[in-house]
Design an enzyme around this catalytic site. Structure first.
Site, mmCIF file in Angstrom:
data_model
loop_
_atom_site.group_PDB
_atom_site.id
_atom_site.type_symbol
_atom_site.label_atom_id
_atom_site.label_comp_id
_atom_site.label_asym_id
_atom_site.label_seq_id
_atom_site.Cartn_x
_atom_site.Cartn_y
_atom_site.Cartn_z
ATOM 1 N N LYS A 121 0.856 -1.191 0.000
ATOM 2 C CA LYS A 121 0.000 0.000 0.000
ATOM 3 C C LYS A 121 0.893 1.242 0.000
ATOM 4 C CE LYS A 121 -3.883 1.958 2.660
ATOM 5 N NZ LYS A 121 -4.695 1.798 3.903
ATOM 6 N N SER A 158 -9.537 1.540 2.788
ATOM 7 C CA SER A 158 -8.707 2.317 1.897
ATOM 8 C C SER A 158 -7.594 1.506 1.223
ATOM 9 C CB SER A 158 -8.061 3.463 2.672
ATOM 10 O OG SER A 158 -7.186 2.966 3.655
ATOM 11 N N SER A 212 -9.660 -0.621 7.077
ATOM 12 C CA SER A 212 -9.080 -0.437 5.740
ATOM 13 C C SER A 212 -8.347 -1.650 5.178
ATOM 14 C CB SER A 212 -8.130 0.760 5.746
ATOM 15 O OG SER A 212 -8.865 1.960 5.682
#
Lengths: 105, 509
Positions: free
Chosen positions: B81, B160, B184
């Protein structure tokens, strides 16, 4: 007003505190959405919280002292390389004048 | 071969050590999958073709040197990420947080959790898309545009950490790291039919994770099977002197005991998990899982988490308060976007214009909310109240694990874990919620409590909702007491062996 927890003037003040230069249209949009969120979070007022300690972190904070020995660190060159274009004049950072502005009056 | 990694990380490692395949082959397959699928899915924001192949060649040389000890994650291709720092010396990597303000940011160091993976033999192949600064539940708030769900490209893949979930589900990498502040990791994993684990707060170092809400953030893995999840979790957990909130505990070994079922397993299903807001397919998946666990000999009991309904309110006060402080560093001076100024502009203009130009609307909104709830006159009414509600939410979980529920009419069992949906519905359509932040926040109703309480949780593939031509994954989560990652992965393994949901992959052209 029950459904308008945040006025436009308050929204503008929050934007200033947040260091965000926003247009009136942006402020109005934020005011609308922030109002909806603040209405939702008001439900917490109904809880009986007498005697409940605030919980700032899931872990018990303990003061952990580090050994007083030099460790690896970033060099001045590495740090200056991160500064935005136009800001770095090694070994200095260029900033505009500090006196005056929105908060000094 | 449509899938770069048809096997587990352990199988890949064995094949490498037996010289049936090379790390360069494995890496080429991963990069080829990214090159083929990423244009339509938009999961990866940077691909490290040269650096990954160089790293693979080093690993091949190491394998050839029989004196070197075999590494536990040998040849595991990993997507990161893009709010997790990777030293820019690796393939000129940027750490952008999907934000204009950090679009060109080159980190001078690598996050501790990532370094642990690299040291264990992993190969970083890509950085993945996210909601700007991890603030969102759909991976739509990104300067790189939205990531699409590999099971239905008209839908979001959650957020996310949506890019990490998409990359693993689509076979672009063997596994990925994401960050979980309010769900997330778990929510996108659920919507992409993956296993993913949010570790106990303090288990994984946050050094090198760009801070959103420091008392909630944890890094965790995405994988296609429980064994890989256990392997990655074992690798990234452990004490780090560079993170003052890192637990002073050694790395656990979650792999050696993984296949041993929990004896006399007790699972608690909260009454709140059957919200009227649930999609029927979510409730059906929960009921089916209860049946599966009961067949495995588990005792499944009803429990109450009476303060869970206040989770969203407490979370969005605490997380944004912390964010308003953490994101104060993006001021146009030390790093990030810097606005062009007129000669009459002063320092305040530099801060306020750089931030207004560099930060997107959702990030601005959360900074403003956090600033407001911390401001003079509102601190007690909002922030302090939320911190007290947080303690009650944690107590509800403590009671479930201790069998001491206050509201229980009869003596209750102590639960090994709480079983509940990961999200109230399957993935929604792109754009469906982006104009109404509050409706997006409500997606996190089942996930935020875990972060507020600092507990570990694993999400498991638990079924599908058939919608027209689409097969939309449904995830359930198992929540455990602090440091129970070992028990959680063993329970997830029991479920994985008893069901076939996780074997279903998206149909990719």
């Amino acid at each position: 007003m029950a459904n308008e927890p945040l006025s436009l003037a308050e929204t503008r003040k929050v934007a200033t505190l947040s260091r965000l230069a926003l247009t009136d249209a942006q402020l109005e949009e934020h005011r609308h959405h922030l109002g909806a969120i603040l209405n939702h979070v008001r439900q917490l007022q109904a809880l009986d919280l007498a005697g409940v300690e605030p919980m700032t972190s899931p872990v018990q904070s303990v003061n952990r002292l580090a050994e007083d020995v030099p460790g690896p660190t970033l060099s001045n060159e590495q740090l200056m390389a991160m500064a935005p274009h136009g800001a770095a004049e090694p070994p200095f950072i260029r900033v505009p004048k500090v006196i005056g502005g929105a908060e000094s009056s | 071969m449509t899938d770069a990694h048809p096997t587990t990380i352990a199988d890949t490692r064995s094949a490498l050590l037996d010289r049936k395949v090379s790390a360069v082959d494995i890496t080429r397959a991963s990069l080829a999958a990214i090159d083929r699928l990423n244009p339509s899915l938009n999961a990866a924001t940077q691909v490290f073709h040269d650096a990954a192949l160089q790293r693979a060649a080093q690993l091949d040389a190491r394998i050839a040197d029989r004196r070197a000890a075999p590494l536990p994650l040998l040849g595991a291709t990993i997507a990161l990420k893009d709010n997790i720092c990777l030293d820019s010396a690796y393939g000129d990597a940027r750490t952008t947080c999907a934000s204009r303000t950090l679009e060109h940011y080159r980190s001078p160091f690598t996050a501790s959790a990532v370094q642990r993976l690299i040291d264990a033999g992993a190969i970083i192949v890509a950085k993945t898309n996210l909601d700007e600064f991890a603030m969102g539940s759909s991976t739509e708030h990104s300067i790189f545009g939205p990531t699409r769900n590999p099971f239905d490209r008209t839908r979001v893949c959650g957020g996310s950490s949506g890019g990490s979930a998409c990359a693993v589900a689509a076979g672009m990498a063997a596994a990925a790291l994401g960050s979980d502040t309010g769900g997330s990791i778990r929510q996108p994993a659920g919507w992409c039919n993956l296993f993913a684990l949010k570790p106990t707060y303090g288990r994984v170092s946050r050094y090198g994770l760009v801070a959103y809400a420091s008392s909630l953030d944890q890094i965790g893995p995405f994988a296609r099977c429980v064994a890989d999840t256990a392997l990655l979790t074992s690798a990234i957990c452990g004490h780090d002197p560079a993170d003052s909130t890192s637990a002073g505990l050694p790395s656990p070994d979650l792999t050696s005991d993984l296949d041993r079922p929990i004896d006399k397993l007790v699972l608690g299903v909260p009454r709140q998990a059957r919200s009227a807001a649930n999609h029927p397919a979510v409730t059906a998946a929960l009921d089916a899982a209860i049946k599966t666990f009961s067949h495995l000999g588990a005792v499944v009991i009803d429990i109450d988490l009476p303060h869970a309904e206040h989770g969203i309110a407490a979370y969005y006060i605490i997380a944004t308060a912390e964010a308003s402080s953490n994101l104060a560093r993006f001021d146009g001076i030390r790093y990030g976007h810097r606005a062009e100024l007129a000669p009459s502009d002063d320092l305040f203009d530099l801060y306020a214009r750089s931030r207004a130009e560099g930060l997107g609307p959702e990030v601005q909104r959360r900074i403003m909310l956090g600033t407001h709830v911390l401001s003079s006159g509102y601190y007690d009414a909002y922030y302090n109240t939320a911190l007290k509600a947080r303690r009650l939410i944690k107590r509800d979980f403590d009671d479930a694990f201790a069998g001491t529920a206050r509201a229980a009419s009869r003596p209750s069992h102590a639960c090994h874990a709480v079983l509940m949906p990961t999200s109230p519905g399957p993935a929604f359509a792109l754009g469906e919620r982006s104009s109404d932040p509050m409706s997006m926040y409500l997606e996190d109703i089942y996930t935020v409590g875990v972060n507020l309480a600092g507990l570990p949780a694993i999400t498991i593939p638990a079924g599908f909702h058939r919608d027209g031509a689409s097969n939309l994954p449904i995830g359930l989560q198992l929540i455990g007491p602090a440091l129970a990652e070992g028990e959680l992965t063993r329970i997830a393994r029991m479920f994985e062996l008893a069901t076939s949901h996780s074997s279903i992959r998206p149909a990719l052209a």
